[in-house]
Write a protein that holds these residues in place. Sequence first.
Motif, PDB file in Angstrom:
ATOM      1  N   ASN A   3      71.505  78.151  16.024  1.00 20.01           N
ATOM      2  CA  ASN A   3      70.822  77.729  14.806  1.00 20.01           C
ATOM      3  C   ASN A   3      71.211  76.312  14.372  1.00 20.01           C
ATOM      4  OD1 ASN A   3      69.006  78.256  12.641  1.00 20.01           O
ATOM      5  ND2 ASN A   3      70.778  78.598  11.310  1.00 20.01           N
ATOM      6  N   GLU A  57      69.284  73.693  16.203  1.00 23.83           N
ATOM      7  CA  GLU A  57      67.919  73.560  15.685  1.00 23.83           C
ATOM      8  C   GLU A  57      67.894  72.818  14.357  1.00 23.83           C
ATOM      9  OE1 GLU A  57      66.271  77.547  15.928  1.00 23.83           O
ATOM     10  OE2 GLU A  57      65.390  76.943  17.841  1.00 23.83           O
ATOM     11  N   LYS A  58      68.847  73.102  13.492  1.00 25.08           N
ATOM     12  CA  LYS A  58      68.911  72.402  12.205  1.00 25.08           C
ATOM     13  C   LYS A  58      69.119  70.908  12.404  1.00 25.08           C
ATOM     14  CE  LYS A  58      70.764  76.017   9.225  1.00 25.08           C
ATOM     15  NZ  LYS A  58      71.968  76.449   8.495  1.00 25.08           N
ATOM     16  N   GLN A  68      68.161  69.268  14.966  1.00 30.76           N
ATOM     17  CA  GLN A  68      67.057  68.814  15.815  1.00 30.76           C
ATOM     18  C   GLN A  68      67.532  68.301  17.178  1.00 30.76           C
ATOM     19  OE1 GLN A  68      64.968  66.054  13.255  1.00 30.76           O
ATOM     20  NE2 GLN A  68      63.920  67.739  12.215  1.00 30.76           N
ATOM     21  N   ASN A 120      67.457  68.832  20.990  1.00 34.01           N
ATOM     22  CA  ASN A 120      66.574  69.500  21.937  1.00 34.01           C
ATOM     23  C   ASN A 120      66.937  69.083  23.363  1.00 34.01           C
ATOM     24  OD1 ASN A 120      65.262  66.991  22.464  1.00 34.01           O
ATOM     25  ND2 ASN A 120      64.015  67.314  20.645  1.00 34.01           N
ATOM     26  N   TYR A 151      70.750  74.837  28.222  1.00 34.71           N
ATOM     27  CA  TYR A 151      70.119  74.698  26.908  1.00 34.71           C
ATOM     28  C   TYR A 151      68.788  75.450  26.881  1.00 34.71           C
ATOM     29  CZ  TYR A 151      67.449  72.927  23.039  1.00 34.71           C
ATOM     30  OH  TYR A 151      66.667  72.876  21.923  1.00 34.71           O
ATOM     31  N   ARG A 209      67.819  78.573  24.545  1.00 39.73           N
ATOM     32  CA  ARG A 209      66.672  78.501  23.630  1.00 39.73           C
ATOM     33  C   ARG A 209      65.681  79.628  23.892  1.00 39.73           C
ATOM     34  NH1 ARG A 209      63.357  74.066  25.195  1.00 39.73           N
ATOM     35  NH2 ARG A 209      62.401  75.721  26.322  1.00 39.73           N
ATOM     36  N   TYR A 215      67.208  82.881  22.726  1.00 43.15           N
ATOM     37  CA  TYR A 215      67.305  82.902  21.270  1.00 43.15           C
ATOM     38  C   TYR A 215      65.950  83.168  20.615  1.00 43.15           C
ATOM     39  CZ  TYR A 215      68.856  81.411  16.621  1.00 43.15           C
ATOM     40  OH  TYR A 215      69.178  81.359  15.283  1.00 43.15           O
ATOM     41  N   HIS A 216      64.875  82.682  21.235  1.00 45.04           N
ATOM     42  CA  HIS A 216      63.540  82.825  20.645  1.00 45.04           C
ATOM     43  C   HIS A 216      62.689  83.933  21.267  1.00 45.04           C
ATOM     44  CE1 HIS A 216      63.829  79.510  17.877  1.00 45.04           C
ATOM     45  NE2 HIS A 216      64.324  78.752  18.826  1.00 45.04           N
TER      46      HIS A 216
END
Length: 111
Positions: free
Chosen positions: A20, A23-24, A26, A28, A41, A45, A48-49
């Motif tokens: 998280n 993502e906060k 940013q 990527n 990574y 990701r 996580y999603h």
Amino acid sequence: MSQNIEHALITKVIQDQDFNTLEKMQINEAFFTSPQAKAVYNFLRETYHHPLTAGHIPSLEMVAHTIGGFTAAYAPDSVAVLAQELRRENLRMRILSLAQTIHYKAEKDPM
């Protein structure tokens, strides 16, 4: 140096189960230069999603089993501190690349 920060950040995300924060902040795929760090990574990701594993981060053992070549790098810093270091290193590399491009163009045709 960048690869050390990348691997330390990924390792810390897995240790702390804290995707998280990336993502906060940013962070990527574009921030990672190491092919192994990019692969891990993306794996984190996607996990996580994914609807079946939403919000979960795989263990270091699972990552090592799924993606070969990733070496964990441990750091005492937090995910946020390591993410900021990665952001700073990424900016430094972009500035150096721009400076090199400008130098090349100036040598070729200063006008």
